[in-house]
Design a protein around this motif. Structure first.
Motif, short mmCIF file in Angstrom:
data_model
loop_
_atom_site.label_atom_id
_atom_site.label_comp_id
_atom_site.label_asym_id
_atom_site.label_seq_id
_atom_site.Cartn_x
_atom_site.Cartn_y
_atom_site.Cartn_z
N VAL A 1 -20.84 15.04 -17.61
CA VAL A 1 -19.78 15.49 -16.71
C VAL A 1 -20.36 16.23 -15.50
O VAL A 1 -20.00 15.97 -14.35
N VAL A 2 -21.30 17.15 -15.76
CA VAL A 2 -21.92 17.90 -14.67
C VAL A 2 -22.68 16.95 -13.74
O VAL A 2 -22.64 17.07 -12.51
N GLY A 3 -23.41 15.98 -14.33
CA GLY A 3 -24.14 15.02 -13.51
C GLY A 3 -23.22 14.19 -12.64
O GLY A 3 -23.53 13.89 -11.47
N THR A 4 -22.06 13.79 -13.19
CA THR A 4 -21.11 13.00 -12.41
C THR A 4 -20.55 13.81 -11.25
O THR A 4 -20.43 13.31 -10.11
N VAL A 5 -20.18 15.06 -11.50
CA VAL A 5 -19.66 15.92 -10.44
C VAL A 5 -20.71 16.12 -9.35
O VAL A 5 -20.42 16.04 -8.14
N ALA A 6 -21.96 16.35 -9.77
CA ALA A 6 -23.04 16.57 -8.79
C ALA A 6 -23.31 15.31 -7.97
O ALA A 6 -23.51 15.39 -6.74
N CYS A 7 -23.33 14.15 -8.62
CA CYS A 7 -23.61 12.91 -7.88
C CYS A 7 -22.47 12.57 -6.92
O CYS A 7 -22.71 12.09 -5.80
N ASN A 8 -21.23 12.79 -7.35
CA ASN A 8 -20.10 12.52 -6.45
C ASN A 8 -20.10 13.48 -5.26
O ASN A 8 -19.79 13.08 -4.13
N ALA A 9 -20.49 14.73 -5.53
CA ALA A 9 -20.59 15.69 -4.42
C ALA A 9 -21.69 15.27 -3.47
O ALA A 9 -21.58 15.44 -2.24
N TYR A 10 -22.79 14.71 -3.99
CA TYR A 10 -23.91 14.29 -3.15
C TYR A 10 -23.50 13.15 -2.22
O TYR A 10 -23.94 13.08 -1.06
N THR A 11 -22.67 12.23 -2.72
CA THR A 11 -22.27 11.09 -1.91
C THR A 11 -21.38 11.48 -0.74
O THR A 11 -21.29 10.76 0.26
N TYR A 12 -20.72 12.64 -0.86
CA TYR A 12 -19.83 13.08 0.23
C TYR A 12 -20.55 13.94 1.26
O TYR A 12 -19.96 14.32 2.28
N ILE A 13 -21.81 14.29 1.02
CA ILE A 13 -22.55 15.12 1.96
C ILE A 13 -23.02 14.27 3.15
O ILE A 13 -23.55 13.18 2.96
#
Length: 265
Positions: free
Chosen positions: A253-265
């Motif tokens: 879950v944490v990895g998914t949130v972090a990766c999705n946040a990375y794609t929006y940067i």
């Protein structure tokens, strides 16, 4: 013949006999109903000394428990499992939509490619599979020389290698081939899986969730079987696998949130 006793002497004899019997009965009754003597009280200093001795016994019992190495403690396995869940989300979302913690998927995809006649594509899967084999090979060969020649255990060195690998993957540019990340995680996941095998007496895997799901099913079967006997020896293993599965899920879950946040940067 013995002389005949007079009536007076008989009366005196009966009187003294009765008197002695009465005195014996009185003494027995007095002894029966006598108050119980009180035990001497322990002075305060003695109580403190007794408490200190009992505390010393508790410390001795604590020290008698088997020592668990740091590399086998449950908090380390929680951390490694959560990191493996993070790796799964990272490689699937950002590095080619594959799972690199285990090789079942790569073997299946290789067979599907061969069945479809895609020979070149099938040969590509030999790269991650070979990396996984190489990680298991090195993690089996290196522990003994590391222990002999270096002031650390192999488990400690492996944690350092994983930290360096994560930093390396984090610094890779977006344009780098995804195969670099895939093979790197294949390699370190294999070494982690082969090195960290048991936590505080419970055998487990730290890179995938299938084994924990299976052990939960086995533990529930033992729970049903021993419901009437009151035997709870199996619950420690059941709860440990359930806990580790939750940490794997949390890492994903944490990895998914972090990766999705990375794609929006």
């Amino acid at each position: 013949p013995p002389p005949q006793c007079s009536e007076e002497s008989k009366r005196r004899k009966n009187f003294w006999t009765a008197l002695c019997s009465y005195d014996t009965i009185v003494k027995e009754e007095a002894a029966t109903f006598a108050p119980i003597p009180q035990q001497p009280s322990i002075p305060v200093a003695g109580q403190v000394q007794l408490s200190a001795s009992l505390g010393g016994m508790s410390q001795m019992e604590e020290s008698a428990r088997p020592y668990v190495l740091v590399c086998e403690r449950i908090w380390l396995y929680r951390t490694l499992t959560a990191v493996a869940g993070f790796f799964g989300a990272f490689t699937y979302l950002l590095r080619g939509n594959v799972f690199c913690n285990a090789q079942t998927g790569n073997v299946v995809l290789m067979g599907m490619a061969l069945g479809s006649g895609q020979w070149r594509h099938a040969l590509y899967y030999l790269i991650p599979i070979s990396a996984y084999i190489g990680g298991a090979f090195l993690s089996e060969i290196l522990p003994t020389p590391v222990k002999r020649h270096l002031p650390m255990r192999w488990e400690t060195m492996l944690i350092a290698i994983e930290i360096a690998a994560v930093l390396f993957l984090g610094l890779l540019p977006e344009s780098a081939p995804v195969q670099i990340s895939q093979v790197t995680i294949n390699f370190i996941a294999s070494m982690q899986y082969n090195t960290f095998r048991q936590s505080e007496g419970v055998s487990m895997a730290t890179t995938f969730a299938t084994n924990h799901i299976r052990q939960i099913g086995v533990g529930l079967a033992h729970e049903l079987r021993r419901l009437r006997t009151g035997n709870t020896a199996h619950r420690k293993k059941l709860l440990t696998h359930f806990e580790i599965l939750l940490f794997f899920f949390a890492g994903t879950v944490v990895g998914t949130v972090a990766c999705n946040a990375y794609t929006y940067i």
